[in-house]
Design a protein around this motif. Structure first.
Motif, PDB file in Angstrom:
ATOM      1  N   ILE A 198      -2.697  -3.499 -13.870  1.00 22.56           N
ATOM      2  CA  ILE A 198      -2.707  -4.319 -14.815  1.00 22.56           C
ATOM      3  C   ILE A 198      -2.107  -5.438 -15.007  1.00 22.56           C
ATOM      4  O   ILE A 198      -2.279  -6.471 -15.247  1.00 22.56           O
ATOM      5  CB  ILE A 198      -1.842  -3.515 -15.545  1.00 22.56           C
ATOM      6  N   GLN A 242       0.674  -0.709  -0.119  1.00 19.52           N
ATOM      7  CA  GLN A 242      -0.103   0.092  -0.381  1.00 19.52           C
ATOM      8  C   GLN A 242       0.833   1.709  -0.517  1.00 19.52           C
ATOM      9  O   GLN A 242       1.296   1.763   1.096  1.00 19.52           O
ATOM     10  CB  GLN A 242      -1.053   0.075   1.178  1.00 19.52           C
ATOM     11  N   THR A 243       0.951   1.185  -1.145  1.00 14.11           N
ATOM     12  CA  THR A 243       2.908   2.480  -1.119  1.00 14.11           C
ATOM     13  C   THR A 243       1.475   3.764  -1.267  1.00 14.11           C
ATOM     14  O   THR A 243       2.165   5.103  -0.883  1.00 14.11           O
ATOM     15  CB  THR A 243       3.283   2.683  -2.281  1.00 14.11           C
ATOM     16  N   GLY A 244       0.465   3.921  -1.920  1.00 15.08           N
ATOM     17  CA  GLY A 244      -1.079   5.350  -1.677  1.00 15.08           C
ATOM     18  C   GLY A 244      -0.095   5.910  -3.098  1.00 15.08           C
ATOM     19  O   GLY A 244      -0.937   6.776  -3.485  1.00 15.08           O
ATOM     20  N   LYS A 245       0.325   5.514  -3.917  1.00  7.17           N
ATOM     21  CA  LYS A 245       0.882   5.893  -5.108  1.00  7.17           C
ATOM     22  C   LYS A 245      -0.178   5.367  -5.858  1.00  7.17           C
ATOM     23  O   LYS A 245       0.114   4.487  -6.673  1.00  7.17           O
ATOM     24  CB  LYS A 245       2.158   5.934  -5.453  1.00  7.17           C
ATOM     25  N   GLN A 267       0.246   5.003  -9.627  1.00  6.57           N
ATOM     26  CA  GLN A 267       1.240   4.732 -10.035  1.00  6.57           C
ATOM     27  C   GLN A 267       1.114   3.154 -10.354  1.00  6.57           C
ATOM     28  O   GLN A 267       1.163   2.105 -11.026  1.00  6.57           O
ATOM     29  CB  GLN A 267       2.168   5.208 -11.243  1.00  6.57           C
ATOM     30  N   TYR A 304      -0.678   1.461  -7.945  1.00 11.19           N
ATOM     31  CA  TYR A 304      -2.064   0.505  -8.017  1.00 11.19           C
ATOM     32  C   TYR A 304      -2.243   0.616  -9.644  1.00 11.19           C
ATOM     33  O   TYR A 304      -2.823  -0.892  -9.922  1.00 11.19           O
ATOM     34  CB  TYR A 304      -3.253   1.299  -7.657  1.00 11.19           C
ATOM     35  N   ILE A 305      -1.877   1.092 -10.177  1.00 10.83           N
ATOM     36  CA  ILE A 305      -2.153   0.635 -12.027  1.00 10.83           C
ATOM     37  C   ILE A 305      -1.246   0.042 -11.999  1.00 10.83           C
ATOM     38  O   ILE A 305      -1.873  -1.304 -13.035  1.00 10.83           O
ATOM     39  CB  ILE A 305      -2.043   1.633 -12.576  1.00 10.83           C
ATOM     40  N   VAL A 306      -0.106   0.071 -11.729  1.00  7.52           N
ATOM     41  CA  VAL A 306       0.409  -1.341 -12.329  1.00  7.52           C
ATOM     42  C   VAL A 306      -0.196  -2.472 -11.338  1.00  7.52           C
ATOM     43  O   VAL A 306      -0.120  -3.529 -12.184  1.00  7.52           O
ATOM     44  CB  VAL A 306       1.751  -1.036 -11.678  1.00  7.52           C
TER      45      VAL A 306
END
Lengths: 688, 103
Positions: A675, A663-666, A668, A670-672
């Motif tokens: 996908i 859970q980075t909060g970033k 991008q 999450y998008i990774v």
């Protein structure tokens, strides 16, 4: 005067002393003169008793009056309370109340200055109440209740001066010794109740008369008789439970007169009189032997005692033994007659000794006394009359009753062959005359033992002298019969007292009491004619013998102590072992001490040890085992159960920590993920 | 020279999508990310039109492509507005540093 009124009067007589007790004990602390109320109550009781006795003995002399009500009703068992008034009852009522009244009067002077004056009178009240209860009851349960109340009041009065250790010890001893007898009495009551479902005397007797025996066996009937007699053994101080009575002399002297001479100890005899009809021949023989032995034992002890009250105490035990023996040999009427006459002259003797003790400033050792004849003429004269009565000298009441008993023992010996009983009886007559005159001479004749106290001695006041005079008057034959040598034609025995017919089965009666031989049975004289005839037959020999023995006893007493023709010290030295045996009361106290008391102590020590080491050991062992077990449980809890729980938590924590990194909060990242997940899904669910 | 077929279109579209995705994932600037999104949308448009041409769908594909262009314009407007707001709050538009979602 109807029966109902008589019953009501009897109830008032019973409950007045209770009222006196309750009022005096409760208000005594506040109102100093409260004892006058108690005196008033006892006077009223006495007057009512005289009225009741007069009407009972004149109007209802042949009827038995009674009344009862149901106290507790269980399913099939009813417990009734009630009173029964027959001739014995009213005469006993009169004896108890008269002596109680006189003792109250006497105590006014004797106990003067005592700090618990009111309480003393209250105790006298509860004693009178309990005793009247025993006399009036018509059932065993009430008898037992009042029996215990008498025990209680006796305990209270013996230990009245409880600051003295010997007095409180004596109270305890009396109470505990009585308890032993009471256990037997209680068992006897239970045997009868278990079989007849009632406590009522008359119902039980009528059942026995119908041939219904306890547990269908004569053995149980005998057992019930002997067990109930055990109660009398305790109260009437018979061997082996007589030890409490001499010690009971620690109580105030008027109390000794009332309780330990005239009334309470007579309760046992009274119980035996009530039980008389259900006694089998075996039970009667036991009673006769116990009575005869007791009277002999006590007479021998009385010979050497040096305390004026102790001599009288042992003579009481001895005379009670006479009464008990008399019941055992079937001389029912004489037992009661002796009970009455003895009550008067023994009360007189005790009050006389009280008078002496009072005058001599509480000195009751015979060696301190002596020569009081001139100083205390009234006490001396009354004491002399009573001593003559107890010694069985003609013209006294004691002569009549004692003579009857002795004739009864002779008849019994002739009819059954148990000659031991008359032999003991006559020996006791000799000993009684001897030790009573020894007492009289050492107290009133000779030289003063303690000159200083002697100088201060003086005749007692009228409140103390009057009871003595009245009681000594009642020791004269004329109150019982017009014929001074035989009581049988007098009103007392001829009109008032008749021996009831025994109800026990034929097979368990004495040979001479069997009623099957109709020639021997007189319809009016329920007792067998054979017995009566034998008694008549042996009456004169018995009389001559008893007077002779009494005379010899008196003669020896004078030879020993008055004229000093025989050196007492020399004689005692020559029969030292016998003297010691008597002086130390046959070592019975020591024997009881060594066996029963130490035995009980040893037993309780063993039990205490058992308790401490075995019972406690088991308990402690269990505790220890539990402790060890719980230690293990605790270990399992901390390390295994808690461990599992903690492990789960730790695992979750570790996993959480690991997952947290995702859970980075970033956006991008999450998008990774999205996908990548999508790719994985596409690969997994790849369309074919 | 081989005939330009469906696969060529799809390859171009896939490349375009990959560049777009690469831009979305790697660029730090939010505007660049938006531009990546535009690339992805256009990759899908190419697919729509290619399938419309080679499949039996009449002109449905072209119509949807037009819709996507319109949507992309609207999306760009809203997204730029959001970016402006982000800038207001964080004083930059660097998506690396905007990780409040974590909390």
């Amino acid at each position: 005067m109807t029966e109902t009124i008589l019953i009501n009067i009897a109830l008032v007589i019973l409950f007045l002393p209770l009222l006196g007790f309750a009022a005096t004990i409760n208000l005594g602390a506040k109102i100093k003169k409260m004892y006058y109320f108690e005196i008033f109550i006892i006077t009223a009781t006495l007057i009512l008793t005289i009225i009741a006795a007069f009407f009972k003995l004149s109007d209802f002399v042949n009827t038995q009056i009674g009344s009862s009500f149901t106290w507790i009703a269980f399913d099939t068992v009813k417990i009734d309370l009630g009173i029964k008034i027959d001739n014995i009852t009213v005469i006993m009522l009169f004896v108890v109340n008269l002596i109680s009244f006189l003792v109250h009067l006497f105590s006014l002077e004797y106990m003067k200055g005592d700090k618990r004056f009111n309480r003393y009178f209250a105790y006298l009240g509860i004693f009178t109440f309990s005793m009247l209860g025993i006399v009036l009851t018509d059932n065993l349960l009430m008898m037992y209740i009042f029996w215990e109340l008498v025990g209680l009041s006796s305990y209270l009065l013996i230990g009245f001066w409880f600051e003295k250790k010997s007095a409180s010890d004596a109270g305890k001893k009396a109470f505990l010794t009585n308890r032993i007898g009471d256990i037997g009495m209680f068992l006897g009551i239970l045997i009868l109740f278990a079989n007849y479902n009632t406590f009522n005397f008359d119902v039980i007797y009528s059942q026995i008369n119908l041939g219904i025996l306890p547990f269908d066996s004569t053995v149980w009937l005998t057992a019930a008789g002997i067990l109930l007699f055990m109660g009398a053994v305790g109260k009437s101080a018979q061997f082996p439970l007589h030890v409490w009575l001499p010690d009971a002399m620690e109580g105030p002297t008027p109390v000794s007169a009332l309780i330990h001479a005239a009334t309470m100890v007579a309760a046992g005899v009274y119980l035996c009189l009530r039980l008389f009809v259900m006694l089998t021949s075996d039970a009667m023989l036991v009673i006769a032997v116990v009575g005869a032995f007791t009277s002999f034992l006590a007479a021998t002890i009385a010979l050497t005692q040096t305390d004026i009250k102790r001599v009288l105490a042992y003579s009481t035990v001895s005379q009670l033994g006479y009464m008990i023996m008399s019941i055992g040999i079937g001389a029912y009427a004489f037992a009661f007659f002796h009970l009455v006459t003895h009550a008067f002259f023994k009360a007189c003797l005790f009050l006389g000794s009280g008078s002496v003790i009072h005058a001599m400033h509480h000195s009751q050792e015979l060696e301190d006394l002596g020569g009081l004849r001139k100083k205390m003429p009234v006490t001396y004269l009354t004491f002399l009359i009573s001593t003559l009565a107890i010694s069985g000298i003609p013209l006294t009441s004691g002569f009549l009753s004692k003579d009857g008993i002795l004739a009864g023992t002779l008849a019994f010996g002739e009819l059954t062959g148990h000659w031991l009983i008359p032999i003991l009886g006559f020996t006791v007559a000799l000993l009684t005359a001897f030790y009573m005159f020894r007492l009289l001479i050492l107290t009133f004749h000779g030289k003063p033992g303690n000159q200083e106290k002697y100088n201060h001695a003086h005749e007692s006041k009228w409140v103390m002298a009057f009871p003595l005079v009245l009681l000594s008057m009642l020791s004269i034959f004329i109150f019982y019969t017009p014929n001074p040598i035989s009581a049988e034609s007098g009103w007392f025995l001829d009109k008032w007292i008749s021996t009831p017919e025994t109800v026990v089965p034929e097979s368990t009666r004495f040979e001479f009491m069997k009623s099957s031989d109709s020639e021997l049975v007189d319809a009016n004289f329920v007792h067998s004619k054979l017995y009566e005839e034998t008694m008549h037959h042996v009456h004169y020999p018995a009389m001559i013998l008893s007077v002779l023995l009494g005379g010899i006893g008196i003669l020896f007493a004078f030879l020993f102590y008055q004229w000093k023709k025989i050196n007492v010290d020399k004689l005692t030295n020559s029969i030292r072992p016998l003297y010691n045996l008597s002086k130390n009361k046959w070592y019975l106290d020591e024997i009881y001490n060594a066996t029963f008391i130490n035995g009980t102590l040893a037993l309780s020590k063993i039990i205490s040890w058992f308790d401490q080491y075995i019972v406690d050991g088991i308990v402690n062992g269990t505790a220890k085992i539990t402790k060890i077990y719980s230690t293990y449980i605790k270990w399992i809890d901390t390390y295994i159960v808690d461990g599992l729980v903690n492990l789960t938590a730790i695992l979750s924590g570790i996993i959480g920590l690991a997952l947290r990194k995702l859970q980075t909060g970033k956006v991008q990242t999450y998008i990774v993920y999205v996908i990548l997940s999508l790719l994985i899904l596409l690969i997994v669910f790849k369309p074919v | 020279m081989a005939q330009v077929g469906l696969n060529h279109f799809l390859i171009v579209s896939a490349l375009l999508f990959s560049f777009g995705l690469f831009a979305v994932v790697t660029r730090k600037n939010a505007v660049m990310v938006l531009m990546g999104i535009e690339l992805i949308l256009n990759a899908s448009n190419i697919n729509f039109i290619a399938f419309s041409k080679f499949g039996n769908f009449a002109i449905d594909g072209q119509v949807i492509a037009l819709f996507v262009i319109v949507l992309a314009a609207a999306e760009a407007a809203i997204a730029l507005a959001i970016v402006l707001n982000i800038y207001k709050v964080f004083s930059n538009v660097n998506v690396d540093e905007i990780d409040n979602l974590k909390e």
